[in-house]
Design a protein around this motif. Structure first.
Motif, short mmCIF file in Angstrom:
data_model
loop_
_atom_site.label_atom_id
_atom_site.label_comp_id
_atom_site.label_asym_id
_atom_site.label_seq_id
_atom_site.Cartn_x
_atom_site.Cartn_y
_atom_site.Cartn_z
N ASP A 149 0.74 -6.34 -1.05
CA ASP A 149 2.11 -5.89 -0.78
C ASP A 149 2.14 -4.70 0.19
OD1 ASP A 149 3.25 -7.85 -2.32
OD2 ASP A 149 3.62 -6.58 -4.06
N SER A 150 1.23 -3.76 0.02
CA SER A 150 1.25 -2.59 0.90
C SER A 150 0.88 -2.97 2.33
CB SER A 150 0.35 -1.47 0.38
OG SER A 150 -0.86 -1.95 -0.14
N ALA A 151 0.02 -3.98 2.48
CA ALA A 151 -0.30 -4.47 3.83
C ALA A 151 0.94 -5.08 4.48
CB ALA A 151 -1.43 -5.48 3.77
N ASP A 152 1.68 -5.89 3.71
CA ASP A 152 2.91 -6.48 4.24
C ASP A 152 3.95 -5.41 4.56
OD1 ASP A 152 1.80 -8.95 3.95
OD2 ASP A 152 3.05 -9.60 2.28
N LYS A 153 4.05 -4.44 3.69
CA LYS A 153 5.01 -3.34 3.88
C LYS A 153 4.71 -2.60 5.18
CE LYS A 153 6.37 0.96 1.44
NZ LYS A 153 6.21 1.70 0.16
N ALA A 154 3.45 -2.31 5.42
CA ALA A 154 3.06 -1.61 6.64
C ALA A 154 3.33 -2.44 7.88
CB ALA A 154 1.59 -1.22 6.58
#
Length: 514
Positions: free
Chosen positions: A334-339
């Motif tokens: 999720d944090s990769a997608d968010k970034a």
């Protein structure tokens, strides 16, 4: 005069929306009338409406006086003096559902926003398409699908922002999904492709709209929502604040304001030298940027990565920062997608990027591998590679493994890589490295003291090899600065990078590793 009087009466009747009982039901839920929302959002007297008389005739083809304006208010206005286009569902008219003229009005206003290159604002409160009217509104060239086509075409060309006050059901749920950001009102807002009743009929699952598509779920678990708002006024303020950082379209620059000093902070002691000691990176952000300017986006989702707008010496920028307070700052799916999405947003609208790296790397293990951590990480790295706005990488503490790459490390064309004295750059941390290289030898040492000394010696040698001064001497980083000098360093370097060439690659577009 009689005709004018009748026209005035008709206009007044249409602007009043649906029956009083529907207004009363909305008030009981704390919901405003669609036209009240518009009045709260835009500059006073600036709204110019289109399509008011949709369905005004009581006879003739398509006429239906019980569907005033066909349940959607569209037009242009200004927000803080800047022109926008907007559409607001009127939930007092058939629950804000879509008919043929609803769709046509939405198509016209989205096309106007794109053609005139101004932001598009959606105030959503809709039960979705009227199934009884599906032939007229659903399948054709000017059917509902064209709305989403228009949104995709406008994506990255003009800002698109959604405030969600009630349901956004079925296909209509894609309107928020295609917007840059979505503000959702707690308790009333929801997004879902199928209702709880439909889900039970199709799959047998018993659920509720709140659990399946409510504001808390979407802003915490799915990531489709960006802001959880207590009131409708809060959601409208999010729209205003969001647009205040962005240009009206991709060819402009974000509005520059008067510079302000940061809020007071002891930056020299803020960052713990022990990389295992967690701290809230947002304190460092607020100590660097203009006071009161940090506007965090998706604060409730994938908290291990902090993203948001800010102003640095009056200039709007985007901030991407690892937050060790949550999951140690490790990067997950999720944090990769968010970034990736946030970086694309900033690059589309010419906001320089600031990366604050304090990252152990990407998460490992069977669970995240099954979730596709490799392709999600590749998506993040792709977005950062493709971003051509000025980029600054600040290594705050650790930048290990592919985490360095994902945070715009030296190999990814940052305009500068700046290290704080606490910085470390390596394939992995010292403990993991010593274990990886010497695991068998360590296991073979029987004496506890001898084993501990061997590990300590190897750890010290590894630490010396990745010492930040050593890396600066090898030109891995461009400079090392004390935390209390970082703001001035960034201001100077962004100024120097302002005229950079933004050409990236000879191609039509890349192939995103989705």
């Amino acid at each position: 005069m009689k005709h004018e009087h009748n026209l005035d009466e008709l206009s007044k009747q249409i602007r009043s929306g649906g029956a009083e009982k529907y207004h009363a039901a909305n008030r009981a839920k704390g919901k405003l009338f669609a036209r009240e929302r518009i009045a709260l959002l835009v500059d006073e007297g600036s709204f110019v409406e289109d399509g008011l008389f949709a369905n005004a005739l009581s006879t003739g083809p398509g006429g239906d006086p019980d569907l005033p304006a066909d349940g959607v208010v569209t037009g242009t206005a200004t927000i803080d003096g800047r022109r926008v286009c907007l559409a607001a569902n009127d939930s007092t008219v058939k629950a804000g559902s879509w008919g043929a003229r609803t769709v046509e009005k939405l198509l016209r206003i989205t096309e106007r926003a794109y053609d005139t290159q101004v932001p598009m604002v959606y105030l959503v409160d809709s039960a979705g398409a009227r199934i009884t009217d599906q032939v007229e509104l659903f399948p054709g060239r000017r059917g509902a699908g064209r709305i989403f086509y228009n949104q995709v075409r406008a994506s990255g060309s003009i800002p698109q922002v959604c405030a969600l006050f009630g349901p956004s059901a079925a296909g209509g749920a894609y309107i928020p999904a295609f917007c840059d950001v979505v503000a959702m009102v707690e308790g009333n807002a929801s997004m879902y492709l199928g209702s709880d009743r439909m889900v039970e009929m199709v799959t047998g699952e018993k659920t509720t709209l709140e659990a399946m598509g409510g504001a808390k779920m979407h802003t915490t678990e799915s990531g489709v929502g960006h802001f959880l708002c207590k009131t409708e006024a809060d959601a409208l303020q999010v729209v205003r604040d969001y647009l205040s950082y962005l240009p009206s379209n991709h060819s402009g620059q974000g509005p520059v304001t008067e510079a302000r000093e940061p809020e007071p902070a002891e930056l020299s002691t803020l960052v713990p030298p022990n990389e295992r000691q967690a701290f809230d990176i947002r304190k460092l952000v607020k100590g660097l940027v203009d006071e009161g300017s940090f506007f965090e986006i998706q604060a409730r989702w994938a908290k291990e990565l902090t993203t948001g707008f800010a102003r640095l010496n009056g200039q709007p920028i985007g901030v991407v920062a690892n937050n060790s307070m949550f999951k140690g700052g490790v990067l997950f799916v999720d944090s990769a997608d968010k970034a990736a999405r946030f970086v694309q947003l900033c690059d589309a609208f010419n906001l320089p990027l600031l990366f604050l790296a304090d990252v152990p790397g990407f998460m490992v293990g069977s669970a995240v591998e099954k979730q596709g951590i490799i392709r999600h990480g590749a998506k993040m790295i792709s977005a950062i590679s493709e971003a051509t706005v000025p980029k600054m990488c600040v290594v705050v503490r650790k930048a290990y493994g592919a985490g360095l790459y994902a945070m715009a490390g030296p190999g990814f064309a940052p305009d500068a890589t700046i290290a704080l004295p606490t910085a470390k750059i390596a394939v992995m941390g010292a403990d993991a490295a010593v274990n990886a290289v010497y695991a068998r030898k360590i296991a073979a040492i029987e004496d506890d003291e001898e084993r501990a000394k061997f590990i300590a010696d190897q750890r010290a040698a590894y630490e010396e090899d990745i010492d930040i001064t050593h890396l600066a001497a090898e030109l891995v980083v461009d400079t090392i600065v004390e935390p209390d000098r970082l703001r001035d360093e960034l201001i100077a370097r962004y100024a120097a990078a302002a005229t950079k060439d933004r050409t990236f690659s000879r191609r039509r577009h890349g192939i995103t590793p989705v």
